[in-house]
Design an enzyme around this catalytic site. Structure first.
Site, mmCIF file in Angstrom:
data_model
loop_
_atom_site.group_PDB
_atom_site.id
_atom_site.type_symbol
_atom_site.label_atom_id
_atom_site.label_comp_id
_atom_site.label_asym_id
_atom_site.label_seq_id
_atom_site.Cartn_x
_atom_site.Cartn_y
_atom_site.Cartn_z
ATOM 1 C CB SER A 254 -1.073 -0.140 1.410
ATOM 2 O OG SER A 254 -0.119 0.049 2.056
ATOM 3 C CE LYS A 255 -2.932 6.057 -1.859
ATOM 4 N NZ LYS A 255 -3.271 6.757 -3.195
ATOM 5 N NE ARG A 256 -2.666 6.572 3.340
ATOM 6 C CZ ARG A 256 -2.906 7.267 2.075
ATOM 7 N NH1 ARG A 256 -1.398 7.985 2.196
ATOM 8 N NH2 ARG A 256 -3.959 7.899 1.666
#
Ligand code: GLU
Length: 503
Positions: A254-256
């Site tokens: 995930s981009k987090r």
């Protein structure tokens, strides 16, 4: 007679091009090439609210940057077009009609409220939420009357009530899923557009797709697809569900936690062939275990049965290491120079910077110190200069809110960036000049540099996002991170003040 091999990738143009798309494309391509087949690129834009043309263009461009080529697609005419689902609406509607006539699909008039209540009732009984077949046995007269009365409806798939669905996955063997786990899937939405499931199956069949090679998140949907093939009287393609890329903590990439946009890797100065090599390494080991290999070498030795089933971890540090090895071992020094010029050391990029730098230049030697941050992945941060006058924990929250707000930007330009900051200051009850120094530090890492809004515009979304992430990591390491509970309440406040989040 064996059918010609035809694989496909079917991205939905709903955001920035994702490394997961490149990962699937790579193995679909290797499999097709190895078997003298073709790979098709189909744009799945049935979600009219979320799909954008800009995203489609960006997906095609970033795959091309990586060296992934398809044989048929929206930009490459073949015999099975159109290759954009929004241009196939009539074909899908005709197929829904066929299912209706055969009695395999039915209109459902249930309101959103009824479905919500049903869902919470099932959840409270710890049952799998699924449609209860309320509209399954309406008479044709009743259906006609309700449609003529203008009631809104969707079309649902009829699903067997007993037994199990059994299909073969090339990597996992036989997969069995009980029909009672499978929902009466909506096939056509009330706006007349098909859902993914219907459009995907119809198009895979009409485009003669022989092998569906996709992510494992689709395994649970495959029974619906198998059922559709059966209802239409078609043969199913061969399914292979590849393991998804993971963050180092094993959660879904995930981009987090990791930069997931292909564009980030381009902007941060990675070689496309290295990213492709790295993605290849994650799912596959060459028979001689070599770590450095080209797309051609992967293709030559490719055997889908050798794909590993363990969740591959996308480790940015390992990618950096591999990129360094390439620079030293695979390229000549002249090539390194040429590739750096192609990247950002060129007049195109300089021309973007010069209008903002000129006022601050006395001699050319000022240029690099002044603009170095625009060539960096992210700058080094210092605590005292970073938080300035703010409480450190407030700085963390402000950066987080800014990160959420940034996802809402429609076109990346100075004006929108400026509006975003103004809105942020207003909502936080601060003056613009009070909040800017923090972001100036986060973005440039400097005390004096180019104007902030212009710098953000030049850096682009991916390099700005990583800087916000690094600033938050830095503050967390200093003991000023946002706790899980704190994040929940921040999100709640955010929703009230700024509206819903977009991910
Ligand atoms: N449009 C789907 C996606 O975005 C395609 C899934 C599939 O390959 O069937 O992932």
């Amino acid at each position: 007679m064996t059918l010609p091999v035809r694989t496909r990738i079917a991205p939905s143009p709903t955001g920035a091009p994702h490394v997961g798309t490149a990962y699937m494309a790579l193995f679909n391509l290797a499999f097709a090439r190895k078997n003298e087949g073709k790979m098709i690129l189909r744009i799945e834009d049935t979600d009219q609210c979320r799909s954008t043309h800009g995203s489609e263009v960006a997906i095609l461009e970033s795959l091309k940057w990586l060296g992934i080529e398809w044989d048929e697609g929206p930009d490459k005419i073949g015999d099975f077009g159109p290759y954009r689902q929004s241009e196939r609406k009539e074909i899908h509607a005709n197929h829904i009609q066929i299912l209706r006539e055969k009695g395999h699909a039915y209109p459902c008039f249930c309101t959103a409220n009824r479905l919500k209540e049903l869902r919470s009732e099932q959840m409270s009984k710890k049952e799998t939420p699924r449609y209860d077949g309320h509209c399954l046995n309406l008479t044709e007269e009743e259906i006609e009357k309700r449609i003529n009365d203008g009631e809104s409806f969707v079309i649902r798939l009829k699903v067997p009530t007993e037994g199990e669905c059994c299909f073969t996955d090339e990597l996992r063997g036989e997969v069995k899923i009980n029909w009672n786990q499978i929902d009466h899937q909506v096939l056509q939405k009330s706006d007349g557009y098909p859902t993914y499931h219907l459009a995907n199956v119809v198009d895979d069949h009409l485009m003669n797709i022989s092998h569906v090679i996709r992510g494992e998140e689709w395994i649970s949907s495959t029974p619906k697809h198998v059922l559709l093939y059966e209802y239409f009287g078609w043969n199913t393609p061969i399914f292979a569900h590849l393991p998804l890329l993971r963050n180092p903590d094993k959660s879904k990439l995930s981009k987090r936690k990791n930069p997931t946009g292909i564009n980030y890797y381009k902007e941060a100065g990675f070689l496309p062939e290295v990213l492709l090599n790295y993605l290849g390494m994650m799912g596959y080991t060459l028979p001689d275990q070599r770590e450095i290999f080209s797309l051609e070498e992967l293709t030559q030795s490719f055997d889908i049965k050798r794909m590993s089933l363990g969740g591959p971890t996308f480790d940015l540090e390992k990618l950096k290491w591999l990129n360094g090895r390439y620079l030293r071992e695979q390229l000549t020094q002249d090539e390194v120079v040429r590739r750096m010029i192609d990247w950002k050391i060129n007049s195109g990029f300089m021309k973007k910077i010069i209008p903002h730098a000129l006022q601050r230049l006395e001699s050319f030697s000022d240029f690099i110190p002044l603009t170095g941050f625009l060539f960096q992945d992210y700058p080094k941060l210092e605590r005292t200069s970073l938080i300035g006058k703010f409480e450190a924990s407030y700085a963390s929250k402000l950066i987080k809110v800014f990160e959420w707000e940034l996802e809402k930007i429609k076109s990346w330009n100075r004006e929108e960036i400026c509006n975003l900051f103004q809105n942020l200051a207003e909502k936080e009850d601060k003056k613009l000049k009070e909040i800017l120094p923090l972001f100036f530090q986060v973005i440039t890492g400097e005390h004096v540099s180019l104007p902030l809004f212009d710098s953000i515009e030049i850096l682009g979304q991916d390099l700005v996002r990583i800087r916000l992430r690094k600033a938050l990591d830095f503050l967390t390491a200093e003991g000023f991170g946002i706790s899980k509970k704190g994040l929940k309440s921040l999100e709640k406040d955010y929703r009230l003040k700024y509206g819903d989040r977009i991910d």
